[in-house]
Write an enzyme that holds these catalytic residues in place. Structure first.
Site, mmCIF file in Angstrom:
data_model
loop_
_atom_site.group_PDB
_atom_site.id
_atom_site.type_symbol
_atom_site.label_atom_id
_atom_site.label_comp_id
_atom_site.label_asym_id
_atom_site.label_seq_id
_atom_site.Cartn_x
_atom_site.Cartn_y
_atom_site.Cartn_z
ATOM 1 N N ASN A 14 8.661 14.652 65.872
ATOM 2 C CA ASN A 14 8.410 13.354 65.245
ATOM 3 C C ASN A 14 7.731 13.625 63.913
ATOM 4 O O ASN A 14 6.542 13.935 63.868
ATOM 5 C CB ASN A 14 7.515 12.514 66.166
ATOM 6 C CG ASN A 14 7.096 11.201 65.519
ATOM 7 O OD1 ASN A 14 7.614 10.823 64.465
ATOM 8 N ND2 ASN A 14 6.155 10.508 66.145
ATOM 9 N N GLU A 102 1.021 4.968 67.514
ATOM 10 C CA GLU A 102 0.691 4.560 66.145
ATOM 11 C C GLU A 102 1.314 3.213 65.820
ATOM 12 O O GLU A 102 0.733 2.397 65.100
ATOM 13 C CB GLU A 102 1.145 5.660 65.163
ATOM 14 C CG GLU A 102 0.215 6.870 65.233
ATOM 15 C CD GLU A 102 0.868 8.192 64.895
ATOM 16 O OE1 GLU A 102 1.965 8.210 64.316
ATOM 17 O OE2 GLU A 102 0.258 9.234 65.218
HETATM 18 P P1 13P Z 1 0.734 15.772 67.068
HETATM 19 O O1 13P Z 1 1.673 16.802 67.651
HETATM 20 O O2 13P Z 1 0.550 15.905 65.608
HETATM 21 O O3 13P Z 1 -0.531 15.707 67.849
HETATM 22 O O4 13P Z 1 1.450 14.352 67.260
HETATM 23 C C1 13P Z 1 1.983 14.018 68.489
HETATM 24 C C2 13P Z 1 2.787 12.808 68.330
HETATM 25 O O5 13P Z 1 2.285 11.726 68.065
HETATM 26 C C3 13P Z 1 4.246 12.922 68.494
HETATM 27 O O6 13P Z 1 4.839 11.689 68.590
#
Ligand code: 13P
Length: 271
Positions: A14, A102
């Protein structure tokens, strides 16, 4: 009870709102395509920003690498400023992330909205990666299971069947995202097992085949420990997918874990 795993581990990157330059996005996509070609026992997916989606899809062409979107509208058309229709994504994106924390926190994504998007994605032949997970205050209050139960039930509530839906669940504890502080594999496994149990109450036959991913500060160093958990079938990777070498290390770890499961005795002397 031993379960038959999904065909392949699944690792999805992502990219969130990165990289900002088109040339960097295309370079990262080419590297991910090479990674996917080198590790064909893994379903490898990248989810670039929407604005780069078409060019990235064209750049990687028909390859082992799948391309996904980071969100989409449930509706097909109309007055939805800034949104992307499933009709626009169909044929371009094989996957779509739905309900990322998010978007829940910043964009008002609700359980009901996630339910509609999951159903819409499936109806348009796009595999939904439904993201669920508790916030730190919920975990501290001992409410992890309650939150995950609620979000999962909502995510599948508008599906007619799980079988054949292509559904993927990503368990992403919010506090582990981008914090450098991943969940412990043991804790993640407890929640993944709970998710699979709940899926089983909806569709007992399909539940063992639904890929359940862990997400939250996954790196090349810690990935293997998650992939060795019985109910974790891959990862949803944020920061670690923005560096070609670290993404490759995570995909390679998924491949090694799957190979180890197929021939446990051959690797018994590994450690
Ligand atoms: P990180 O791997 O940066 O912690 O993010 C995880 C994430 O939100 C993937 O959707």
């Amino acid at each position: 009870m031993t379960r038959t795993r999904p065909m392949q581990p699944l690792v999805a990157g992502n990219w969130k709102m990165n990289p900002t330059a088109r040339s960097d996005a295309l370079m990262l996509a080419r590297a991910a395509a090479a990674t996917a070609a080198r590790h064909q026992a893994v379903t490898t997916v990248i989810c670039p920003p929407t604005v780069f989606l078409a060019e990235v899809a064209a750049e990687v062409g028909p390859s082992r690498l799948a391309v996904g979107a980071q969100t989409m509208a449930a509706e097909e058309r109309g007055a939805f400023t800034g949104e992307t229709s499933p009709l626009m994504l169909a044929g371009l994106a094989g996957f779509v992330i739905v309900g990322h924390s998010e978007r829940r926190a910043n964009d008002g994504e609700t359980d009901e909205g996630v339910a509609a998007k999951v159903a819409s994605a499936v109806a348009h032949g796009i595999r939904p990666i439904a993201a669920i997970g508790e916030r730190i205050e919920e975990r501290r209050a001992g409410r992890t299971e309650e939150v995950v139960d609620r979000q999962l039930h909502a995510a599948v509530s508008r599906l007619e069947a799980i079988h054949g839906s292509g559904l993927v669940i990503a368990y992403e504890p919010v506090w582990a995202i981008g914090s450098g502080e991943a969940a412990s594999p043991a804790d993640a496994q407890v929640v993944a097992a709970r998710i699979r149990e709940l899926l089983g109450t909806v569709d007992a036959d399909a539940a063992p085949q639904v890929p359940i991913l862990y997400g939250g500060s996954v790196t090349g160093d810690n990935a293997r420990a998650f992939f060795d958990c019985p109910d974790i079938d891959g990862a949803l990777v944020g920061g670690g997918s923005l560096d070609a070498a670290s993404f490759e290390a995570i995909v390679a770890a998924a491949e090694a874990a799957a190979a180890h499961r197929r021939t446990p005795s051959a690797e018994a002397t590994r450690s």
